[in-house]
Design an enzyme around this catalytic site. Structure first.
Site, mmCIF file in Angstrom:
data_model
loop_
_atom_site.group_PDB
_atom_site.id
_atom_site.type_symbol
_atom_site.label_atom_id
_atom_site.label_comp_id
_atom_site.label_asym_id
_atom_site.label_seq_id
_atom_site.Cartn_x
_atom_site.Cartn_y
_atom_site.Cartn_z
ATOM 1 C CB SER A 55 -0.716 11.620 4.513
ATOM 2 O OG SER A 55 -1.427 11.754 5.342
ATOM 3 C CG HIS A 95 -4.550 8.258 5.620
ATOM 4 N ND1 HIS A 95 -3.322 7.220 5.655
ATOM 5 C CD2 HIS A 95 -3.960 9.294 5.688
ATOM 6 C CE1 HIS A 95 -2.375 7.682 5.563
ATOM 7 N NE2 HIS A 95 -2.555 9.219 5.636
ATOM 8 C CG ASP A 121 -2.780 4.128 5.081
ATOM 9 O OD1 ASP A 121 -1.879 4.711 4.411
ATOM 10 O OD2 ASP A 121 -3.844 4.628 5.521
#
Length: 178
Positions: A55, A95, A121
């Site tokens: 990701s 992230h 998210d």
């Protein structure tokens, strides 16, 4: 091979065996002390993490080993790569911070997104949670080693491999006389 290992084990006297067990215990306790020392120095509950998914590509790839710090006095900024934990999930997520909201009362909330993901998210957060707070942050990425964490991923995906490696290492420490 296994027979020769067992023969070597049988030839050991009790003193040698206890010395080897003590050596093994010292290795384990040294590793724990190093980990705890890193926790104190970095301010992070997990100073080293492995990227488990794609990701964050192209910034980080699956298997990259990240080094984290968690300076609580510094505010979270847009563009920073953070590692955070969600309530009810065991595995932290790596992230990038997408948006930050700082209120006049001093509270900060922020939104994250994986570089390789199409949406933010919010779907990953706990039910009813729309923003992260600084207490959710495990650490901030300060450096990385590419693909070094693949060993960890392989051991998690193939548990028998993990037990085989641990058994071999334990046996080596117990039998090796130096």
């Amino acid at each position: 091979m296994l027979g020769s290992v067992l023969e070597e084990f049988k030839r050991m006297n009790k003193r040698q065996f206890f010395y080897q067990v003590l050596s093994f215990g010292m290795i384990v306790s040294s590793a724990l002390m190093i980990w705890k020392g890193l926790m104190v120095v970095t301010g992070s509950e997990s100073p080293i993490v492995v990227v488990l998914s794609g990701s964050m590509e192209p910034a980080f790839h699956r298997g990259d080993l990240l080094f984290l710090t968690n300076p609580t006095e510094e505010p979270v900024r847009v563009g920073e790569i953070v590692v955070f934990k969600i309530e009810g999930r065991d595995i932290p997520i790596v992230h990038r911070v997408l948006k930050v909201h700082e209120k006049e009362n001093g509270t900060t909330k922020f939104l994250t997104k994986g570089d390789n993901n199409r949406v933010d998210d919010r779907g990953l957060y706990a039910p009813g949670q729309l923003w992260l707070t600084p207490k959710d942050v495990v650490g901030r990425a300060k450096g990385f080693l590419p693909y070094v964490g693949m060993v960890t991923i392989m051991m998690n995906e193939y548990p028998k491999l993990k037990y085989a490696v641990l058994a071999c290492l334990g046996l080596y420490v117990l039998i090796h006389r130096e």
